[in-house]
Write an enzyme that holds these catalytic residues in place. Sequence first.
Site, PDB file in Angstrom:
ATOM      1  N   ASP A 174     -54.738   5.293  94.927  1.00 30.19           N
ATOM      2  CA  ASP A 174     -54.338   4.714  93.640  1.00 30.19           C
ATOM      3  C   ASP A 174     -53.242   5.551  92.979  1.00 30.19           C
ATOM      4  O   ASP A 174     -53.486   6.275  92.018  1.00 30.19           O
ATOM      5  CB  ASP A 174     -55.565   4.599  92.734  1.00 30.19           C
ATOM      6  CG  ASP A 174     -55.322   3.702  91.524  1.00 30.19           C
ATOM      7  OD1 ASP A 174     -54.152   3.332  91.290  1.00 30.19           O
ATOM      8  OD2 ASP A 174     -56.288   3.371  90.821  1.00 30.19           O
ATOM      9  N   HIS A 211     -52.585   1.419  89.603  1.00 29.84           N
ATOM     10  CA  HIS A 211     -52.983   0.383  88.641  1.00 29.84           C
ATOM     11  C   HIS A 211     -52.295   0.564  87.291  1.00 29.84           C
ATOM     12  O   HIS A 211     -52.185  -0.386  86.523  1.00 29.84           O
ATOM     13  CB  HIS A 211     -54.515   0.301  88.499  1.00 29.84           C
ATOM     14  CG  HIS A 211     -55.169   1.380  87.725  1.00 29.84           C
ATOM     15  ND1 HIS A 211     -55.816   2.467  88.306  1.00 29.84           N
ATOM     16  CD2 HIS A 211     -55.338   1.545  86.391  1.00 29.84           C
ATOM     17  CE1 HIS A 211     -56.330   3.243  87.376  1.00 29.84           C
ATOM     18  NE2 HIS A 211     -56.053   2.700  86.200  1.00 29.84           N
ATOM     19  N   SER A 235     -56.671   7.422  83.199  1.00 29.84           N
ATOM     20  CA  SER A 235     -56.078   6.929  84.440  1.00 29.84           C
ATOM     21  C   SER A 235     -54.694   7.538  84.612  1.00 29.84           C
ATOM     22  O   SER A 235     -53.860   7.467  83.713  1.00 29.84           O
ATOM     23  CB  SER A 235     -55.964   5.406  84.405  1.00 29.84           C
ATOM     24  OG  SER A 235     -57.230   4.803  84.489  1.00 29.84           O
TER      25      SER A 235
END
Length: 712
Positions: free
Chosen positions: A218, A83, A647
């Site tokens: 991810d 992402h 992240s």
Amino acid sequence: MTKKILLSVFLLPAAMAFAQQYGGMWIPTELNEKEMKDLGMKISAKDIFNTQKPSIKDAVVQFNGGCTAEIISPKGLLLTNHHCGYGQIQAHSTVQNDLLSNGFWAKNPDGELPNPGVKVDFIVDIKEVTDQILEGTDNLVEPELTKKINKNIEVYKNSQKIESYQSIIVKSMYYGNKYYAFTTETYKDIRLVGAPPQSIGKFGSDTDNWVWPRHTGDFSMFRIYAGKDNKPAEYSKDNVPYVPKHYLPVSIKDKTENDFTFVFGFPGKTTEYLPAVAVEKIMTDIDPARIAVREVALKTLDEKMRTDSETRIKYASKYASVANYWKKWIGEVEGLKKSNAVEKKVMYEGSLVAKNHEIKATLDQLNKLYNDQAPYALNNAYYTEVVRNAETLKLAGDYYDYIASVEAGKMDDKELTKLKTKVTSFYKDYSAELDAKVTAKLLTLYANKTAPQFLPIGFAKYKDENQNVPVIEEMSKNSIITGRAQVNGATLTGDIEKAFSNQDKLIKTLKKDPIYQLYVSMKETYMKNADPQFTSLQGKIDELQKKFMAQQMATDKDRKFFPDANSTLRVTYGKVKGSTPRDAVSYGYQTHLAGVMEKYIPGDYEFDVPKKLIDLYNKKDYGIYKDKTGDVPVGFTATNHTTGGNSGSPALDANGNLVGLNFDRQWEGTMSDINYDPRFSRNIMVDTKYILFIIDKYADSKWLIDEMKVIK
């Protein structure tokens, strides 16, 4: 805040002291090393951050200003979240060559794809500079205080000798009670190396976002390129892979519950030291308003994206961005309630007052200010979210700023080029027809949820959604802002240079534009009736919060304080652990490939699984990547205190080896930005076994694994 809660602040016994739990987001030069070693860390703080020799910090970068990434090979191979690289994967995608759906794997360095504008930042050094920055400020008040601090920052930065590719960023900590200088080094040639299809990299999509158990791969891979001297350089075919000072060994050892882990990255923002009244306002007013706006926008986008592939690709990244915090805020509200965050704050404040009665006056003032600000803060939440999520209004805002800049004589060629580049990029992934529906529905919400004193005259006409949609659609059709009408013989979405060729005519046309006039009526009403009051009160709150922070640190000698996150490099640590978030509900700490297949829904946009992955599962062709269960581990949870910006952060074991890639938090613990609670707060990571399994067995890209140092 209720009278009952207000009174209870000062009626609680002094014995109700705050119980410090391990956690926190520590500046890497000020690590809580003893506790980290007590929890199982085998390396030293110097191995994590050292300016005299290579250390782990030399393998960790801020990725494109918002995420974290880490170097995992001696050839500058970079690992971050899918992402985090989504915008770059999307930029290389077309309907004919859909890298989002199909994935992408370079077969050699020549196949790696450049990404203009993408950068990574290393942290070279960190120094506390409080004395220098606060010099001469003892008797100053606003606005002179801020002016003096800013001047001191510039003096400090100008006094430091740095390379042309380096910068110094000075950040305040503890609400302005301390200051730190970060020396950064920026590399600008970053190339896409590999990404799984979104059926792996985004598996579970919005349904599973913020949720555990999780089965999302991810991750995406990039590479840092440098000049032949290994220093930062603009993109060039002659650039070579960057040779790092340090890169992370990748461990594929099995994990067990209570293993020590730490996460190293750039957490964005936390507010752990707010008073109880502020937390209550967030929980009952601000978050619910934000949630309501985004819910309307997401539902409208989703209806179109499910039936139209072009819209799905065009809006994929934006939809994910809007949905991300929508779901986070929902979990935050529930988590604040479940963890009794307000009551805990009240108890802590009572214990502080018992030790230092001067704090009572500070809290009394904070309570009054927050209550005075409440109606303006609520309007701020609705207004900012509506204008942000109605893209047509967002565009109108850009042109409003453009006109203001021209009329003030500040629009030079450089600024004009920046504006054209910005709006051209925006139009690339913009649908005027779709956003007319979004805008209409958001205006209906704003008209119905906003107190009359904050609405433009006549705005009540937007209260009926059924009448509103065709009205806004008609305005959109006649607007140059949406690109559906012409100015200077062209549209802004078609030939922007021609549209801007006669600036006077463009500005006159903009001022008559129906969308522009709608935006102006909303903005000017907000700026007159809400923003000055909101901003003035917030300034007073910030000033008192600084005092309250200093009082907390001076009074509570038993608590170890760490600064709130502010997008600077931090270390957080904890243990691999499952959770029991609700009565009779227990989660294990590890998920496996079998769980992917349990969720598999053929053809579903969230839970489809690629045929090759199904074949690997059916054949049990796992190679060296299975664990003691015989299955491939996919994700795991731990008690690391993370937030947005973490992240892509490396999750490291006791020896500093990469064991996972941080990408999310467990929904029941998203309130950790405000109230970290080890009972519920879990960060979610992709297991390195799954990452290497996908690269090796699924993508047939073992050449990338051959670059790495794999710890078996």
